[in-house]
Scaffold this motif. Structure first.
Motif, PDB file in Angstrom:
ATOM      1  N   THR A  23       0.812  -1.212   0.000  1.00 22.82           N
ATOM      2  CA  THR A  23       0.000   0.000   0.000  1.00 22.82           C
ATOM      3  C   THR A  23       0.848   1.264   0.000  1.00 22.82           C
ATOM      4  N   GLY A  24       2.110   1.140   0.424  1.00 29.09           N
ATOM      5  CA  GLY A  24       2.956   2.310   0.540  1.00 29.09           C
ATOM      6  C   GLY A  24       2.609   3.183   1.719  1.00 29.09           C
ATOM      7  N   SER A  25       1.848   2.649   2.657  1.00 30.88           N
ATOM      8  CA  SER A  25       1.444   3.440   3.817  1.00 30.88           C
ATOM      9  C   SER A  25       1.275   2.540   5.029  1.00 30.88           C
ATOM     10  N   ARG A  26       1.263   3.185   6.204  1.00 35.81           N
ATOM     11  CA  ARG A  26       1.088   2.474   7.460  1.00 35.81           C
ATOM     12  C   ARG A  26      -0.309   2.695   8.043  1.00 35.81           C
ATOM     13  N   LEU A  27      -1.262   3.105   7.236  1.00 39.52           N
ATOM     14  CA  LEU A  27      -2.596   3.432   7.732  1.00 39.52           C
ATOM     15  C   LEU A  27      -3.347   2.197   8.208  1.00 39.52           C
ATOM     16  N   CYS A  28      -3.809   2.249   9.461  1.00 39.47           N
ATOM     17  CA  CYS A  28      -4.726   1.255   9.999  1.00 39.47           C
ATOM     18  C   CYS A  28      -6.088   1.923  10.125  1.00 39.47           C
ATOM     19  N   VAL A  29      -7.086   1.370   9.488  1.00 38.30           N
ATOM     20  CA  VAL A  29      -8.429   1.958   9.500  1.00 38.30           C
ATOM     21  C   VAL A  29      -9.220   1.383  10.674  1.00 38.30           C
ATOM     22  N   GLY A  30      -9.568   2.246  11.623  1.00 42.42           N
ATOM     23  CA  GLY A  30     -10.350   1.810  12.769  1.00 42.42           C
ATOM     24  C   GLY A  30     -11.814   1.671  12.410  1.00 42.42           C
ATOM     25  N   LEU A  31     -12.414   0.557  12.818  1.00 46.44           N
ATOM     26  CA  LEU A  31     -13.824   0.286  12.528  1.00 46.44           C
ATOM     27  C   LEU A  31     -14.616   0.416  13.828  1.00 46.44           C
ATOM     28  N   ASP A  32     -15.172   1.606  14.046  1.00 49.20           N
ATOM     29  CA  ASP A  32     -15.855   1.938  15.304  1.00 49.20           C
ATOM     30  C   ASP A  32     -17.284   2.392  15.018  1.00 49.20           C
ATOM     31  N   PRO A  33     -18.215   1.462  14.800  1.00 45.90           N
ATOM     32  CA  PRO A  33     -19.595   1.868  14.486  1.00 45.90           C
ATOM     33  C   PRO A  33     -20.306   2.399  15.736  1.00 45.90           C
ATOM     34  N   ARG A  34     -20.750   3.626  15.682  1.00 46.03           N
ATOM     35  CA  ARG A  34     -21.448   4.207  16.824  1.00 46.03           C
ATOM     36  C   ARG A  34     -22.838   3.593  16.941  1.00 46.03           C
ATOM     37  N   PRO A  35     -23.143   2.977  18.079  1.00 45.49           N
ATOM     38  CA  PRO A  35     -24.385   2.206  18.191  1.00 45.49           C
ATOM     39  C   PRO A  35     -25.646   3.039  18.060  1.00 45.49           C
ATOM     40  N   GLY A  36     -25.564   4.359  18.247  1.00 45.42           N
ATOM     41  CA  GLY A  36     -26.758   5.186  18.129  1.00 45.42           C
ATOM     42  C   GLY A  36     -27.078   5.607  16.712  1.00 45.42           C
ATOM     43  N   ASP A  37     -26.288   5.158  15.760  1.00 43.85           N
ATOM     44  CA  ASP A  37     -26.438   5.618  14.382  1.00 43.85           C
ATOM     45  C   ASP A  37     -27.343   4.734  13.519  1.00 43.85           C
ATOM     46  N   GLY A  38     -28.233   3.974  14.116  1.00 36.57           N
ATOM     47  CA  GLY A  38     -29.179   3.210  13.307  1.00 36.57           C
ATOM     48  C   GLY A  38     -29.207   1.725  13.572  1.00 36.57           C
TER      49      GLY A  38
ATOM     50  N   LEU B 183       7.772   9.560  15.551  1.00 35.76           N
ATOM     51  CA  LEU B 183       7.937   8.227  14.966  1.00 35.76           C
ATOM     52  C   LEU B 183       8.918   8.260  13.813  1.00 35.76           C
ATOM     53  N   ALA B 184       8.782   9.263  12.975  1.00 35.11           N
ATOM     54  CA  ALA B 184       9.608   9.337  11.774  1.00 35.11           C
ATOM     55  C   ALA B 184      11.090   9.454  12.102  1.00 35.11           C
ATOM     56  N   SER B 185      11.417  10.060  13.235  1.00 33.69           N
ATOM     57  CA  SER B 185      12.822  10.285  13.577  1.00 33.69           C
ATOM     58  C   SER B 185      13.405   9.213  14.481  1.00 33.69           C
ATOM     59  N   ALA B 186      12.618   8.160  14.777  1.00 31.76           N
ATOM     60  CA  ALA B 186      13.059   7.170  15.755  1.00 31.76           C
ATOM     61  C   ALA B 186      13.910   6.048  15.158  1.00 31.76           C
ATOM     62  N   GLY B 187      14.022   5.983  13.828  1.00 26.14           N
ATOM     63  CA  GLY B 187      14.858   4.966  13.196  1.00 26.14           C
ATOM     64  C   GLY B 187      14.333   3.555  13.346  1.00 26.14           C
ATOM     65  N   ARG B 188      13.014   3.392  13.339  1.00 27.30           N
ATOM     66  CA  ARG B 188      12.412   2.083  13.550  1.00 27.30           C
ATOM     67  C   ARG B 188      12.350   1.291  12.247  1.00 27.30           C
ATOM     68  N   THR B 189      12.403  -0.050  12.366  1.00 23.66           N
ATOM     69  CA  THR B 189      12.296  -0.915  11.190  1.00 23.66           C
ATOM     70  C   THR B 189      11.084  -1.832  11.249  1.00 23.66           C
ATOM     71  N   ALA B 190      10.442  -1.932  12.400  1.00 27.78           N
ATOM     72  CA  ALA B 190       9.294  -2.827  12.574  1.00 27.78           C
ATOM     73  C   ALA B 190       8.091  -2.313  11.774  1.00 27.78           C
ATOM     74  N   PRO B 191       7.132  -3.195  11.461  1.00 25.62           N
ATOM     75  CA  PRO B 191       5.946  -2.783  10.700  1.00 25.62           C
ATOM     76  C   PRO B 191       4.927  -2.057  11.581  1.00 25.62           C
ATOM     77  N   ASP B 192       5.232  -0.807  11.910  1.00 25.86           N
ATOM     78  CA  ASP B 192       4.314   0.006  12.709  1.00 25.86           C
ATOM     79  C   ASP B 192       3.127   0.432  11.858  1.00 25.86           C
ATOM     80  N   VAL B 193       1.950   0.506  12.475  1.00 32.90           N
ATOM     81  CA  VAL B 193       0.771   1.041  11.791  1.00 32.90           C
ATOM     82  C   VAL B 193       0.154   2.132  12.650  1.00 32.90           C
ATOM     83  N   ILE B 194      -0.394   3.139  11.988  1.00 31.90           N
ATOM     84  CA  ILE B 194      -0.990   4.287  12.661  1.00 31.90           C
ATOM     85  C   ILE B 194      -2.489   4.246  12.421  1.00 31.90           C
ATOM     86  N   ASN B 195      -3.244   4.197  13.496  1.00 27.79           N
ATOM     87  CA  ASN B 195      -4.683   4.058  13.385  1.00 27.79           C
ATOM     88  C   ASN B 195      -5.384   5.405  13.232  1.00 27.79           C
TER      89      ASN B 195
END
Length: 258
Positions: free
Chosen positions: A14-29, A215-227
Motif C-alpha cells: 500500500t505504501g502506507s502504514r494506515l490502519c483503518v479503525g472500525l468503530d460503528p457508533r451504536p446510536g447511528d441506526g 515516529l519518523a525520527s526514531a529509526g524504527r524498522t518494525a511494521p508500525d501502523v498508525i490508526n
C-alpha cells in the motif's frame, strides 16, 4: 508467514502504514445500519488500508446483534489485509485461553490487543499461536497514561518498561506469536527511545491530534501502523471514506515513509 511479515508485506504493497479503525457508533441506526455502513467503509478504503482495527466495545454496545455484525464482517474481509481486533482483554490464564481460542481460531483475526496488567501468565495463552500477533498496552493515547504507565519505579524504569519486558521475554523464549505494543502518538515522543523495535499499533493521530514527527525520527524498522478511526468514518467534510483514507495514507507516508 508470521503476522509481522504479513503486515510488513501489506505496508509495502500500500505504501502506507494506515490502519483503518472500525468503530460503528451504536446510536447511528442499529446493527443493520452498522453492517451496511462498515461494509461501505471497507469496500472504499481497502486500497489504502495496511490493516483494519475493529473495536469490540462498539460492537458489544449493540448486544448480540453487534457481535453478529462483527462476525459477518470478519468472514468477508478483503484478502491480504491483516485484522487487529481491539479487545484489550485481561484476565487469569484459564480465561485468557478461551479468549485466545475464540479470537484466533473461532474468528480467525490476525492480532488482538491485550491489557498486560495481570502479568506474564495472563498473556501466555496468546503466545503459542503460530502466525498470529498481540499488542500489549504500553503507553496509551489518553491523559491517564500518566497515572500508571509512565510512573517511575525505584530502579529508574517506568511502568511501561515492565510491559515491554514481557514482550522481550516472549521473544527470548521464541514463542510462536509476534508481540507488539500500543503506543499512543500523543505520548510517543517521550517514550519511543525505550520501546523495542517491535510492531507498534499507534492511535492518536486523527481527532486526538498526535504528531508523526517523533515516529519518523526514531529509526524504527518494525511494521508500525498508525490508526485513524473518526478521521475516516466521521469526518465533517463532503469526501467519501476512500478519499479520506487516501488523504490520511498520504499524510502518514509523507511524514513516516515506508
Amino acid at each position: 508467514m508470521s503476522f509481522a511479515e504479513r503486515l510488513q508485506q501489506r505496508i509495502k504493497k500500500t505504501g502506507s502504514r494506515l490502519c483503518v479503525g472500525l468503530d460503528p457508533r451504536p446510536g447511528d441506526g442499529g446493527a443493520t445500519f452498522a453492517r451496511n455502513f462498515l461494509k461501505q467503509v471497507i469496500d472504499e478504503t481497502a486500497d489504502s488500508a495496511a490493516a483494519y482495527k475493529p473495536n469490540m466495545a462498539y460492537f458489544e454496545a449493540m448486544g448480540i446483534d453487534g457481535i453478529r455484525v462483527l462476525e459477518d464482517l470478519l468472514s468477508k474481509m478483503p484478502e491480504g489485509i491483516p485484522v487487529i481486533l481491539d479487545a484489550k482483554r485481561s484476565d487469569i490464564g484459564e480465561t485468557q485461553k478461551y479468549y485466545a481460542q475464540g479470537y484466533f481460531s473461532g474468528w480467525n483475526v490476525d492480532a488482538v490487543t491485550l491489557n498486560p496488567f495481570l502479568g506474564y501468565d495472563s498473556i501466555e495463552p496468546f503466545l503459542d499461536w503460530k502466525d498470529k500477533g498481540i499488542y500489549l498496552l504500553a503507553v496509551t493515547s489518553n491523559p491517564g497514561t500518566a497515572d500508571f504507565q509512565q510512573q517511575k519505579l525505584a530502579d529508574g524504569r517506568s511502568v511501561f518498561e515492565l510491559v515491554t519486558a514481557l514482550g522481550e521475554r516472549a521473544k527470548a523464549e521464541e514463542r510462536a506469536t509476534d508481540v507488539g505494543y500500543v503506543v499512543g502518538l500523543t505520548n510517543a515522543a517521550a517514550v519511543l527511545e525505550k520501546i523495542p523495535d517491535a510492531p507498534l499499533l499507534v492511535p492518536g493521530l486523527g481527532a486526538q491530534g498526535g504528531d508523526l514527527a517523533s515516529l519518523a525520527s526514531a529509526g524504527r524498522t518494525a511494521p508500525d501502523v498508525i490508526n485513524v478511526s473518526r478521521g475516516i468514518l466521521y469526518a465533517a467534510d463532503e469526501r467519501g471514506f476512500g478519499a479520506r483514507a487516501r488523504g490520511w495514507a498520504e499524510k502518514i507516508a509523507t511524514a513516516y515513509p515506508v
